[in-house]
Design an enzyme around this catalytic site. Structure first.
Site, PDB file in Angstrom:
ATOM      1  CE  LYS A 124      -4.260  -1.443   2.116  1.00  0.00           C
ATOM      2  NZ  LYS A 124      -5.291  -1.260   3.277  1.00  0.00           N
ATOM      3  CE  LYS A 208      -5.650  -7.748  -2.137  1.00  0.00           C
ATOM      4  NZ  LYS A 208      -6.182  -7.587  -0.882  1.00  0.00           N
ATOM      5  CE  LYS A 211     -14.093  -3.107  -0.190  1.00  0.00           C
ATOM      6  NZ  LYS A 211     -13.771  -2.828   1.328  1.00  0.00           N
TER       7      LYS A 211
END
Ligand code: AMP
Ligand code: TRP
Length: 346
Positions: A124, A208, A211
């Site tokens: 992230k 993966k 969102k």
């Protein structure tokens, strides 16, 4: 950070399930198959708390005008997927102070080196690791507090959360050791196995479904219309081959493997049974069948989801009741934690 073989060594308390999802956007098929379907099963056998983790969401900036409605939307998705507030506790994290309090105590237990190894943080933060919030770095500590403020023993999550659960166990164990209270906290066990634990992007079988992927075509959202679902599966990346008759042939065809896995998870069949049904067929046959199946499974959920969103008062009542119940469970645990740590007044 060794994985514990015997998770509940010394812990004598009741079994309890805890999980959470961030209110940071519409839920997708990965959330549904990796987590929500497990929530629905577990509520029949265990005491369950299903949290909407808004404190985790604000580790990256959230628009204050949207945060409450995003929280309601996740609650509505829990309800629409079949989580029953008569059986399970549904509540927003920020309404129960135990989360933040225990997170602080655990910030003083967890080691910087442990957090530096968290791959989700590295993903992230990327090259920006000096500029992201301190909260994003401490995020897994808050997650440990979420679980242990209720002494939860089992945590249904997708595969991507495995490392965070290991950290929760390490924190629980260090707390028990440091304060000489063996078995005070359970060592929470992830419930990851089962179909759907790792659903991949429809555009790239090595990433993966997420969102935060900029391409909406990479995921099926619970709110997508039948047409969108069909279009996204039609566009899903595959190859020029056929559906094979055994899984070994899918080792280096991740996109196809993912679609077979999605079909299996949605239908309740085994991967091999799906292959037996479609072996030798092209994707012109398999993809529409998959789209029909997904629409069949998801349409009732999206209908209910929209009904709940039209009745925010009903959702808000579930959240307020849930917060009260969650507070009642965590308050005595937190009183004990303060005693164990020796705080004044405890
Ligand atoms: P998040 O959307 O990151 O808050 O994730 C909520 C839950 O969905 C967690 O238990 C995740 O592990 C699970 N999850 C998220 N993405 C996937 C995916 N692609 N496949 C399976 N489970 C997932
Ligand atoms: N980190 C989890 C995710 O991104 C969400 C989460 C926060 C969670 N606290 C939790 C999951 C506690 C399980 C238990 O998906």
């Amino acid at each position: 950070m060794d994985a514990q073989e015997n998770y509940q060594e010394n812990y004598q308390g009741p079994q309890r399930v805890f999980s959470g999802m961030q209110p940071t956007g519409a839920l997708h098929l990965g959330n549904y198959l990796g987590a929500l379907t497990k929530f629905v099963d577990l509520q029949n056998t265990h005491e369950c708390l299903f949290c909407i983790v808004d404190l985790h969401a604000v580790t990256v900036f959230q628009d204050p005008k949207l945060l409450a409605s995003q929280t309601r939307e996740i609650a509505a998705a829990y309800l629409a997927a079949g989580v029953d507030p008569a059986k399970a506790i549904i509540y927003p994290q920020s309404q129960v102070a135990a989360h933040t309090e225990l997170a602080w105590f655990f910030n003083c237990i967890a080691r910087v080196g442990w957090l530096s190894r968290m791959t989700q943080f590295k993903d992230k933060a990327g090259k920006n690791s000096e500029r992201v919030s301190v909260g994003l770095y401490a995020y897994p500590v808050l997650q440990a507090a979420d679980i242990l403020a209720f002494k939860a023993t089992h945590v249904p999550v997708g595969e991507d959360q495995k490392q965070h659960l290991e950290l929760s166990r390490d924190i629980a164990q260090k707390f028990n050791n440091d304060f000489g209270v063996p078995g005070f906290f359970p060592l929470p066990e992830p419930l990851i196995k089962g179909p759907g634990a790792r659903i991949m992007s429809l555009r790239d079988g090595t990433k993966k479904m997420s969102k935060s992927d900029p391409s909406d075509n990479s995921r099926i959202n619970l709110t997508d219309t039948a047409d969108m679902i069909a279009k996204k599966f039609r566009k899903a990346r595959t190859d020029a081959g056929m559906v094979p008759d055994n899984m070994d042939e899918l080792a280096d065809r991740p996109e196809v493997k993912n679609l077979v896995g999605i079909y299996a998870a949605l239908s309740g069949l085994k991967d091999q049974q799906v292959l037996a049904q479609f072996a030798g067929q092209g994707f012109g046959v398999f993809k529409p069948a998959l789209a029909d199946l997904a629409v069949d499974k998801l349409r009732p959920i999206s209908t209910r989801l929209n009904d709940y969103l039209d009745n925010p008062g009903e959702v808000d009542k579930v959240l307020a009741d849930g917060a009260q119940k969650a507070h009642e469970i965590s308050a005595p645990i937190m009183a004990d934690v303060r005693k164990v740590m020796g705080f004044w007044g405890a």
